[in-house]
Design a protein around this motif. Structure first.
Motif, short mmCIF file in Angstrom:
data_model
loop_
_atom_site.label_atom_id
_atom_site.label_comp_id
_atom_site.label_asym_id
_atom_site.label_seq_id
_atom_site.Cartn_x
_atom_site.Cartn_y
_atom_site.Cartn_z
N PRO A 298 36.21 43.25 54.49
CA PRO A 298 34.79 43.39 54.14
C PRO A 298 34.11 42.03 54.00
O PRO A 298 34.69 41.07 53.51
N GLN A 299 32.85 41.98 54.44
CA GLN A 299 32.03 40.79 54.33
C GLN A 299 30.72 41.16 53.63
O GLN A 299 30.18 42.24 53.84
N CYS A 300 30.21 40.26 52.81
CA CYS A 300 28.93 40.50 52.15
C CYS A 300 27.79 40.33 53.15
O CYS A 300 27.87 39.50 54.05
N PRO A 301 26.69 41.12 52.99
CA PRO A 301 25.53 40.95 53.87
C PRO A 301 24.91 39.57 53.70
O PRO A 301 25.17 38.87 52.72
N SER A 302 24.09 39.19 54.66
CA SER A 302 23.42 37.89 54.61
C SER A 302 22.59 37.78 53.34
O SER A 302 21.85 38.68 52.99
N GLY A 303 22.75 36.65 52.63
CA GLY A 303 22.01 36.42 51.40
C GLY A 303 22.73 36.87 50.15
O GLY A 303 22.30 36.57 49.04
N TYR A 304 23.85 37.63 50.31
CA TYR A 304 24.63 38.10 49.17
C TYR A 304 25.88 37.23 49.00
O TYR A 304 26.40 36.66 49.96
N LYS A 305 26.37 37.15 47.77
CA LYS A 305 27.60 36.44 47.47
C LYS A 305 28.60 37.41 46.86
O LYS A 305 28.22 38.34 46.16
N MET A 306 29.89 37.15 47.13
CA MET A 306 30.92 38.01 46.56
C MET A 306 31.06 37.72 45.08
O MET A 306 31.13 36.56 44.65
N GLN A 307 31.08 38.78 44.28
CA GLN A 307 31.20 38.63 42.83
C GLN A 307 32.67 38.44 42.47
O GLN A 307 33.55 39.19 42.92
N ASN A 308 32.93 37.43 41.65
CA ASN A 308 34.29 37.21 41.18
C ASN A 308 34.58 38.17 40.05
O ASN A 308 33.82 38.29 39.10
N SER A 309 35.70 38.87 40.15
CA SER A 309 36.05 39.83 39.11
C SER A 309 36.45 39.10 37.84
O SER A 309 37.13 38.08 37.88
N THR A 310 36.02 39.62 36.70
CA THR A 310 36.38 39.01 35.42
C THR A 310 37.61 39.66 34.80
O THR A 310 38.07 39.24 33.76
N ALA A 311 38.12 40.70 35.43
CA ALA A 311 39.30 41.36 34.88
C ALA A 311 40.53 40.52 35.17
O ALA A 311 40.61 39.83 36.18
N PRO A 312 41.53 40.53 34.29
CA PRO A 312 42.76 39.79 34.55
C PRO A 312 43.40 40.24 35.85
O PRO A 312 43.29 41.39 36.25
N ALA A 313 44.08 39.30 36.52
CA ALA A 313 44.68 39.61 37.81
C ALA A 313 45.65 40.76 37.73
O ALA A 313 45.80 41.54 38.66
N ALA A 314 46.34 40.90 36.59
CA ALA A 314 47.32 41.97 36.46
C ALA A 314 46.68 43.34 36.51
O ALA A 314 47.34 44.33 36.80
N GLN A 315 45.35 43.43 36.16
CA GLN A 315 44.68 44.73 36.14
C GLN A 315 43.98 45.03 37.46
O GLN A 315 43.43 46.10 37.63
N GLN A 316 43.95 44.07 38.41
CA GLN A 316 43.24 44.28 39.66
C GLN A 316 44.17 44.88 40.70
O GLN A 316 45.38 44.71 40.66
N VAL A 317 43.58 45.59 41.65
CA VAL A 317 44.36 46.25 42.68
C VAL A 317 44.97 45.21 43.62
O VAL A 317 44.26 44.36 44.16
N GLN A 318 46.26 45.25 43.80
CA GLN A 318 46.96 44.37 44.72
C GLN A 318 47.05 45.06 46.08
O GLN A 318 47.35 46.24 46.18
N VAL A 319 46.77 44.31 47.13
CA VAL A 319 46.79 44.84 48.49
C VAL A 319 47.73 43.99 49.33
O VAL A 319 47.72 42.76 49.24
N THR A 320 48.57 44.65 50.12
CA THR A 320 49.47 43.95 51.04
C THR A 320 48.97 44.13 52.46
O THR A 320 48.70 45.25 52.89
#
Length: 724
Positions: free
Chosen positions: A561-583
């Motif tokens: 996924p890519q953000c539309p022009s003019g948008y920035k990706m939001q950095n998640s504030t949740a701890p890494a252990a709680q975020q979904v891991q993708v392989t």
């Protein structure tokens, strides 16, 4: 002629007796046929766009009159039959009659070679003819809520539009709706008398292949306007003549349009044949409408609204470039008379191509309106189709009304965007009023059947609020406001005001609170009820990211996924252990590598193939008494009545399991207001309003609050934790 007079006499003998007042016929009203007569200039009279432009024709040559205004039609009743089928070019023996009893039309109707049938039905007073397309009542609604009913006092076009009794059958679409002629309606209020001319017309074009009994309506329309009028009298005026500056001409009388008084609101009750279906467009301020059944063939449409300021655009433009292309495509050049410049018909504001025509020439109008005037109008056209899914399309009766003060607008219903959950409507108008300095203020409103909007949005219960987004083409600028979703007799209504017009046509979109895009069971993410606070796993091979632009957020899902022009990706504030891991699997020729992470990227030279979500670990349990640091002026979130911890029913078990625990990492949405403008801001606590805005005093978690789900059991909804 003797046949017409005889038929008229028969029709008049069938009219029911009534008690409405009628103006006496003026002595010597019979006017001889004579040359065209134009009333003298009167500053009180409101002119249409063509009349204004005719008065300022340039001295140079090869200019074209370009304007967007409601083209005046002949509001009289008549019937036409032709031998070619609908849509075919060339006349094949056309016959026109003032009544269906005319022997010419009786004979043609029995002849199967006459395959095209057209009728125009003028709407008169229902007191004069009840089973007909007619006006049942007109009522003035004053600022204090009191109502003054109008009386129908004068019928016009008695010779050129005698009318007829109804033979219409809605099941087969055959026969003719009952018709009449226009009426003058008088309102007496506080010693002041004002006359209003209601011009209403129901038109339909049918194709009757091989003379079959069922008629196929290829075109159908309703046009209706209310005009305050004054009379100009002259013996030179002939009934039915088309005179410049006259809305209608009766024997010896020209009815001229004057301005509405300020702060008026009108309730209009119409009886219309059920051949009229779909959506209406128009010029109405804050309309409220609903429909009721009258009988098997007719329904009643009740509309209450104020006149709306119409922004009319028009100018003499040099016949080159975009103007020449417009004249060729629209074929308006064919309507020009003899002269050094092209005096031609304009384009209706709701024409199928009106927005496109306007956009192609917008810069030539100097971003300034030709004239602005208060207007009360309803229209529907054959091009005004509904854009909803087949399962939600309704074929019976009027489904909704959408109105705007823009110079041009799309016909028919707003367009449904299933990805955004929005009903979108494109409009366009110049920025400035005729003085070139004062800005035009945008107005938009719609009212539609509640069962239809529920079907479109897939909701069983409608929320109390909706979001209005105004997006400007080209710049992509977006303005958002929260509005109340009103309801009246199984219809809903809303309106948005105070937005601006720019050079680029804006699109107005309506989004209902609590809407979520539905997906099939096969693609829904599995629920993770056992792990409180764990994020749901995405669909196989896809990742969802949050993109931000100011206070606007968008979710983008995809393999990469890519953000539309003019948008920035939001950095998640949740701890890494709680975020979904993708392989992800990365390939380079025959070499493969696997990379695991929250936002995994392949090494240089490798290409990403399938992505596999990794099960997220359980989130740590949250302390029961922990609360976010909310701003001081925000009320504390409360649990819904009947949940554990509430004083009215303490300890009552939930039907769907235990109450959701409070999540301090959950997003909070607040509504910020600045005058009449409002916007929503979403983020982690504490959430602050932009500079100059104040927080609306409504805590997150209240069902129906802007930006919050309606279901109080939805995971992640901030709630008051139970007392220990």
């Amino acid at each position: 002629m003797s046949i017409v007079l005889l038929t008229s006499g028969l029709l008049l003998s069938l009219l029911p007796t009534s008690t409405f007042a009628v103006d006496p016929v003026q002595p010597g009203s019979a006017a001889p046929n004579g040359p065209a007569f134009t009333p003298p200039e009167d500053p009180e009279v409101i002119k249409d766009a063509r009349s204004i432009l005719r008065a300022i024709e340039p001295s140079s040559s090869n200019n074209a009159m370009v304007y967007f205004d409601q083209n005046q039609v002949n509001f009289k009743s008549y019937i036409s039959l032709e031998k070619q089928s609908a849509g075919q070019a060339g006349a094949g023996g056309a016959i026109t009659c003032l009544t269906p009893d005319d022997p010419k039309c009786v004979s043609a109707l029995a002849d199967s070679s006459f395959q095209q049938i057209k009728y125009d039905v003028a709407m008169g007073s229902c007191d004069a003819r009840q089973i007909a397309a007619c006006v049942k009542s007109l009522t003035l609604v004053k600022e204090d809520g009191t109502k003054v009913k109008a009386d129908p006092v004068t019928r016009i076009y008695s010779k050129t539009s005698p009318g007829w009794a109804s033979t219409f059958n809605s099941k087969t679409n055959s026969g003719y709706p009952g018709s009449d002629g226009p009426w003058i309606w008088r309102i007496n209020d506080g010693g002041k008398s004002t006359d209003y001319l209601i011009l209403g017309l129901v038109s339909a074009l049918f194709n009757r292949p091989n003379g079959v009994s069922t008629w196929d309506a290829s075109e159908k329309s309703l046009r209706l306007s209310i005009y305050p009028v004054k009379k100009f009298q002259s013996a030179m005026l002939v009934e039915g003549a088309g005179e410049t500056g006259c809305l209608a001409v009766d024997t010896g009388v020209c009815y001229q349009r004057i301005a509405f008084a300020s702060n008026l609101r009108f309730a209009l009750d119409l009886r219309i044949p059920k051949v009229i279906t779909g959506w209406l467009n128009g010029r109405l301020e804050k309309p409220v409408a609903y429909t009721e059944n009258y009988n098997d063939d007719y329904s009643e449409l009740i509309v209450e609204a104020s006149p709306l300021e119409e922004i009319m655009t028009g100018k003499w433009l040099a016949n080159t470039g975009a103007v020449s292309r417009y004249l060729d495509e629209s074929r308006r050049g064919l309507t020009a008379g003899v002269g050094k410049n092209l005096d031609i018909a304009g384009v209706d504001p709701d024409d199928q191509s009106a927005v496109r025509y306007y956009s192609s020439m917008a810069t030539l109008f100097n971003n300034t309106a030709l004239t602005n005037s208060l207007t009360w109008r309803l229209n529907t056209t054959s091009s005004g189709a509904q854009s909803f899914a087949t399962s939600c399309q309704k074929s019976d009766g009027v489904q909704g009304i959408v109105t705007s003060n823009a110079s041009v607008y799309e016909p028919g219903s707003p367009k449904w965007d299933g990805n955004e959950g929005a009903l979108a409507y494109k409009i366009a108008a110049p920025t400035y009023k005729p003085d070139g300095k004062t800005e035009n203020v945008g107005r938009y409103a719609f009212t539609m059947r509640a069962d239809l909007i529920k079907c479109v949005y897939g909701m069983e219960k409608l929320p109390a609020y909706a979001n209005i987004e105004v997006t400007y083409d080209g710049s992509g600028e977006k303005k958002t406001a929260t509005v109340v979703l009103g309801s009246n007799k199984e219809w809903v209504n809303l309106h948005a005001d105070n937005f601006m017009y720019t050079g680029a046509p804006p699109t107005v979109s309506v989004k209902l609170d609590g809407w979520a895009k539905s997906t099939s069971a096969a693609t829904k993410a599995p629920s993770n009820t056992g792990n409180q606070g764990a994020a749901p796993a995405p669909a196989a091979g896809k990742v969802t990211i949050t993109c931000i632009k100011g206070s606007t957020k968008k979710l983008v899902t995809g393999v990469k996924p890519q953000c539309p022009s003019g948008y920035k990706m939001q950095n998640s504030t949740a701890p890494a252990a709680q975020q979904v891991q993708v392989t992800v699997t990365c390939t380079k020729g025959t070499t493969k590598k696997t990379v695991t992470g929250v936002k995994p990227q392949c090494p240089a030279g490798y290409k990403m193939s399938a992505a596999t979500p990794v099960k997220a670990p359980s989130a740590p349990a949250q302390p029961a008494a922990q609360q976010p640091n909310a701003p001081a002026d925000m009320p504390a979130p409360q649990a819904p009545a009947g949940q554990p911890g509430t004083p009215n029913q303490p300890g009552q078990p939930q039907p769907n399991g235990p109450a959701p625990q409070f999540d301090p990492n959950a997003d909070i949405t607040i509504t910020c207001t600045k005058g009449a403008e409002s916007k929503q801001v979403t983020g982690k606590s504490p959430v602050q309003c932009p500079s100059g805005y104040q927080m609306k005093p409504m805590g997150p978690g209240h069902p129906g609050a802007p930006g919050q789900p309606l279901d109080p059991f939805q995971p992640g909804l901030p709630m008051q934790p139970p007392k220990q």
